[in-house]
Design an enzyme around this catalytic site. Structure first.
Site, PDB file in Angstrom:
ATOM      1  N   TYR A   1       9.139 -12.566   6.527  1.00 24.02           N
ATOM      2  CA  TYR A   1      10.232 -12.831   7.479  1.00 24.02           C
ATOM      3  C   TYR A   1       9.740 -13.923   8.439  1.00 24.02           C
ATOM      4  O   TYR A   1       8.551 -13.977   8.764  1.00 24.02           O
ATOM      5  CB  TYR A   1      10.534 -11.521   8.213  1.00 24.02           C
ATOM      6  CG  TYR A   1      11.679 -11.606   9.179  1.00 24.02           C
ATOM      7  CD1 TYR A   1      12.995 -11.583   8.732  1.00 24.02           C
ATOM      8  CD2 TYR A   1      11.447 -11.702  10.554  1.00 24.02           C
ATOM      9  CE1 TYR A   1      14.053 -11.666   9.633  1.00 24.02           C
ATOM     10  CE2 TYR A   1      12.498 -11.784  11.452  1.00 24.02           C
ATOM     11  CZ  TYR A   1      13.795 -11.767  10.976  1.00 24.02           C
ATOM     12  OH  TYR A   1      14.843 -11.857  11.859  1.00 24.02           O
TER      13      TYR A   1
ATOM     14  N   GLY B   1       9.361 -14.635  11.511  1.00 25.38           N
ATOM     15  CA  GLY B   1       8.484 -14.379  12.671  1.00 25.38           C
ATOM     16  C   GLY B   1       7.140 -13.782  12.323  1.00 25.38           C
ATOM     17  O   GLY B   1       6.302 -13.560  13.217  1.00 25.38           O
ATOM     18  N   LYS B   2       6.890 -13.500  11.056  1.00 27.12           N
ATOM     19  CA  LYS B   2       5.618 -12.885  10.677  1.00 27.12           C
ATOM     20  C   LYS B   2       4.482 -13.907  10.775  1.00 27.12           C
ATOM     21  O   LYS B   2       4.719 -15.109  10.878  1.00 27.12           O
ATOM     22  CB  LYS B   2       5.710 -12.352   9.233  1.00 27.12           C
ATOM     23  CG  LYS B   2       6.749 -11.246   9.070  1.00 27.12           C
ATOM     24  CD  LYS B   2       6.329  -9.980   9.787  1.00 27.12           C
ATOM     25  CE  LYS B   2       7.128  -8.753   9.382  1.00 27.12           C
ATOM     26  NZ  LYS B   2       8.334  -8.500  10.176  1.00 27.12           N
ATOM     27  N   ASN B   3       3.231 -13.436  10.715  1.00 33.88           N
ATOM     28  CA  ASN B   3       2.083 -14.354  10.854  1.00 33.88           C
ATOM     29  C   ASN B   3       2.151 -15.469   9.813  1.00 33.88           C
ATOM     30  O   ASN B   3       1.803 -16.615  10.099  1.00 33.88           O
ATOM     31  CB  ASN B   3       0.758 -13.598  10.733  1.00 33.88           C
ATOM     32  CG  ASN B   3       0.531 -12.670  11.918  1.00 33.88           C
ATOM     33  OD1 ASN B   3       1.496 -12.234  12.554  1.00 33.88           O
ATOM     34  ND2 ASN B   3      -0.723 -12.386  12.226  1.00 33.88           N
TER      35      ASN B   3
END
Ligand code: PLP
Length: 397
Positions: A200, A202-204
């Protein structure tokens, strides 16, 4: 007398907001590579699965230390595909934590199995191995530990419990790309039977839309997941089972391939910022106004989120009051998660009531996620810390 309007340069400057995560800054730092990667997919019209997905799957497997990685549409379906391909379904129980995003439990429900929740370890906020052991019944087939906030759960303990009781382990590493357990990367062979990831945005490691993956050491399992995710087909129009349309798309794969070489540096920046938060907040922690979330001893987390716990009144200021003060100060903090899953209306049918998991409930009342992202500046972090210390009554401590 009419006041003369102030010119732009005379107007008092309000400090810019500090976002929880800054995807625009990240894009600005790599836009050339990203734009070229997307153009390449369009030029080759390789939109769904195809060469870009295969390339990313191979890069992701190598990065994780896994024999196989299968890309899919998102991190929710990644868990469902892993469970289904492991043969888990109706009549089976799967143990997981009540303190996670609802996707963890949704996917167990969609696989047809029964989610069984077990209490968290209050030090790490991750699923407790002891509580998991106590929740095992003859119908238990799998454990789904979640690497909450980017910090792996006690995977050694879960492997041991699973091996002792003949269970499977599917690690939900949606938040933990690049983390490690006992020196082995999350998703590497030999830790869980399958490890699932979300990409997704916003993930790292985030795509520019939805994307996910499953890693495993088992070639047959990888093959089953691949087929299930692609209409259950063995060949173009031969379907040996009813599957899903849950494939990784080409543009997302190309974006992920373009970003992957930066992941370690981004995670290192997150760790540095987390360490700096630890140092700057140590006084408030000592005074009992805040509590930090610990890592399990063998875990090396990647701080997808940096979470502190705010003591409730009368000992502390209370999380919701602190959250409101931070917002007033232009700091975008978050709460992960304000309602534990056993108290979510959608999961009322599981039959847990208020008080079923007191530690998870307490964490839901106290957890506060502070801004953290690789390009965060120390000046931004100082603003967060100053506003937080003022809000909890620890300024000048
Ligand atoms: C712990 C956890 N599991 C699963 C998911 C689901 O991932 P996705 O949004 O890619 O479906 C998420 C996403 O936020 C998550 O945080």
């Amino acid at each position: 007398m009419t006041a003369t309007p102030l010119t732009a340069s005379e107007r008092p400057r309000t400090a810019e907001k500090v976002p929880l995560v800054d995807l625009s800054a990240e894009y600005a730092s790599i836009n050339g590579e990203i734009d070229a990667a997307i153009q390449d997919v369009i030029a080759r019209t390789a939109f769904v699965r195809g060469p870009f997905a295969r390339a990313f799957e191979s890069q992701w497997a190598t990065y994780c230390g896994a024999s196989h990685a299968v890309g899919c549409a998102n991190g929710t379906v990644a868990i469902e595909l892993a469970l289904r391909a492991l043969g888990i379904g109706p009549g089976d129980e799967v143990i997981t934590t009540p303190l996670t995003f609802i996707a963890t439990v949704e996917s167990i429900v969609h696989a047809g199995a029964t989610p069984v929740l077990a209490e968290i370890d209050p030090r790490t906020c991750n699923l407790s191995p002891e509580a998991t052991k106590a929740a095992i019944t003859p119908r238990t087939k799998a454990i789904v530990p979640v690497a909450l906030y980017g910090q792996p759960a006690d995977m050694g303990a879960f492997r041991h419990i699973a091996d002792t009781h003949g269970l499977l382990v599917v690690e939900d590493s949606a938040q933990a790309q690049g983390a490690a357990w006992a020196g082995r990367r999350t998703g590497s062979d030999g830790v869980a039977d399958a490890t699932t990831f979300s990409f997704y945005p916003g993930k790292n490691l985030g795509a520019y839309g939805d994307a996910g993956a499953v890693t495993t050491a088992d070639p047959a399992l990888a093959d089953r997941i691949l087929r299930l995710s692609d209409h259950g087909r063995a060949e173009k129009y031969t379907h040996d089972q009813v599957g899903f349309n849950s494939r990784l798309d080409g543009i997302q794969a190309a974006v992920l391939s373009a970003k992957l070489p930066r992941l370690d540096a981004w995670n290192a920046a997150r760790r540095r910022l987390a360490q700096r938060y630890d140092t700057l907040l140590a006084g408030a922690v000592q005074r009992g106004l805040l509590r930090t979330v610990e890592q399990a001893p063998d875990a090396r987390g990647v701080y997808h989120l940096y979470v502190v716990r705010v003591a409730a009144p009368p000992a502390g200021a209370g999380r919701d009051a602190v959250l409101a003060s931070l917002r007033d100060a232009g700091i975008e903090a978050g709460v992960h998660y304000p309602v534990p899953l056993h108290l979510q209306p959608a999961l009322a049918h599981l039959g847990y009531g208020d008080g079923a998991f007191p530690e998870a409930e307490r964490a839901s009342r106290e957890a506060l996620s502070l801004p953290i992202f690789p390009l965060m500046t120390e000046a931004q972090q100082d603003r967060v810390v100053a506003a937080l210390l003022a809000a909890v009554g620890a300024s000048g401590a």
